[in-house]
Design an enzyme around this catalytic site. Structure first.
Site, PDB file in Angstrom:
ATOM      1  N   LYS A  73      -4.486 -25.271 -36.372  1.00 28.25           N
ATOM      2  CA  LYS A  73      -5.453 -26.201 -35.439  1.00 28.25           C
ATOM      3  C   LYS A  73      -5.293 -27.616 -36.030  1.00 28.25           C
ATOM      4  CE  LYS A  73      -9.429 -23.105 -35.071  1.00 28.25           C
ATOM      5  NZ  LYS A  73     -10.974 -23.088 -35.080  1.00 28.25           N
ATOM      6  N   ASP A 109     -15.231 -25.637 -30.596  1.00 27.62           N
ATOM      7  CA  ASP A 109     -16.007 -25.218 -31.884  1.00 27.62           C
ATOM      8  C   ASP A 109     -17.466 -25.616 -31.792  1.00 27.62           C
ATOM      9  OD1 ASP A 109     -14.254 -22.887 -32.430  1.00 27.62           O
ATOM     10  OD2 ASP A 109     -13.040 -24.415 -33.734  1.00 27.62           O
TER      11      ASP A 109
END
Length: 287
Positions: A73, A109
């Site tokens: 990420k 997210d």
């Protein structure tokens, strides 16, 4: 499903290491199929040492978009052509969109959390006080999104105070209109609950039955909300206590579905059928 794929089929996927456990292919392929889109979503297991090659390959092959999971990420950022504000603020990417040959990183997210809070708990962060448990990557993404949603004050509690202070300092510069403060585990974080509208656990605590030390939900106002990003088990000790006290609460399954929905919209320009991804995930987790 796969027998119907055409020569113009668009390819989407998820890159991580490992990815065999990912629930994203099930929910994203269901959304593509239900939406009548000519596309397929596949897992790509990419070891860290081959990440650069893999990202270059995405562009060369014309892959339309991918999700990004651990351990890539943050590591993927130097290989991308640009970042959306959501990814720049979170310091991490969970979605990549191929925009005319340029690979742009996003982070859905945190916005998925905000969306799940609205849908499952009827909670809107605007002008609210929020307590965040944890100061890792998940916390950073959550805080950034809650700041963008207009929160008034965010209190960060973490076992390492230095890490919490570094996080609030970095995001405080980016979102100066939000008061970002640090509270120690124990008495100070429990005292903070008296003024809190929302508590979010961004750590893995509870995944193996652990309670969060020093957190007394009894101090939370009756109208408060508790959100646990952990979704397996579906009821963690934190949520069990919230249920016992009659406090509104939810686990992280809705956030997982919501971030997937937002990624789908980035890639396709449309939202998937309402509730579809949540139903797919719930069915998998119940089996």
């Amino acid at each position: 499903m796969f027998a119907s794929l055409s020569g113009s089929c668009k390819v989407y996927g998820i890159i991580g290491h490992p990815v065999c456990h990912s629930l994203s292919p099930a929910m994203q392929n269901a959304a593509l199929q239900e939406g009548g889109l000519d596309g397929v979503y596949v897992p790509f297991d990419v070891p860290p040492e081959r990440l650069g090659e893999a990202v270059a390959g995405l562009g060369a092959l014309g892959v339309r978009g991918v999700n990004v999971t651990i351990p890539h990420k943050t590591a993927i950022i130097p290989y991308l052509d640009g970042l959306d504000e959501s990814a720049a603020a979170a310091g991490a990417v969970n979605t990549v969109n191929n925009e005319g040959g340029r690979l742009i990183g996003y982070n859905t997210d945190g916005d998925g959390l905000v969306r799940a809070l609205a849908e499952e708990c009827a909670f809107i962060p605007e002008q609210r006080t929020v307590v965040i448990i944890g100061a890792g990557g998940a916390a950073r993404g959550a805080i950034a999104a809650i700041c963008r949603a207009g929160a008034r004050r965010i209190i960060v509690a973490n076992r390492s105070r230095d890490r919490a202070e570094a996080l609030t300092e970095a995001l405080g510069e980016r979102y100066p209109d939000v008061a970002l403060v640090v509270a120690d585990y124990g008495g100070r974080v429990t005292a903070s609950l008296h003024e809190a509208d929302l508590v979010v656990n961004t750590t893995s605590l509870g995944m193996h039955g652990e309670a969060i030390a020093g957190l007394d939900l009894g101090a939370l106002p009756p109208e408060g909300v508790v959100y646990d990003m952990v979704y397996a088990p579906p009821v963690t000790p934190l949520l069990h206590e919230a249920r016992r006290l009659g406090v509104r609460h939810a686990n992280g399954l809705g956030m997982l579905a919501a971030q997937g929905e937002l990624a789908f919209r980035i890639w396709t320009g449309t939202m998937p059928p309402a509730g579809l991804m949540r139903r797919i995930l719930a069915g998998i987790c119940a089996s």
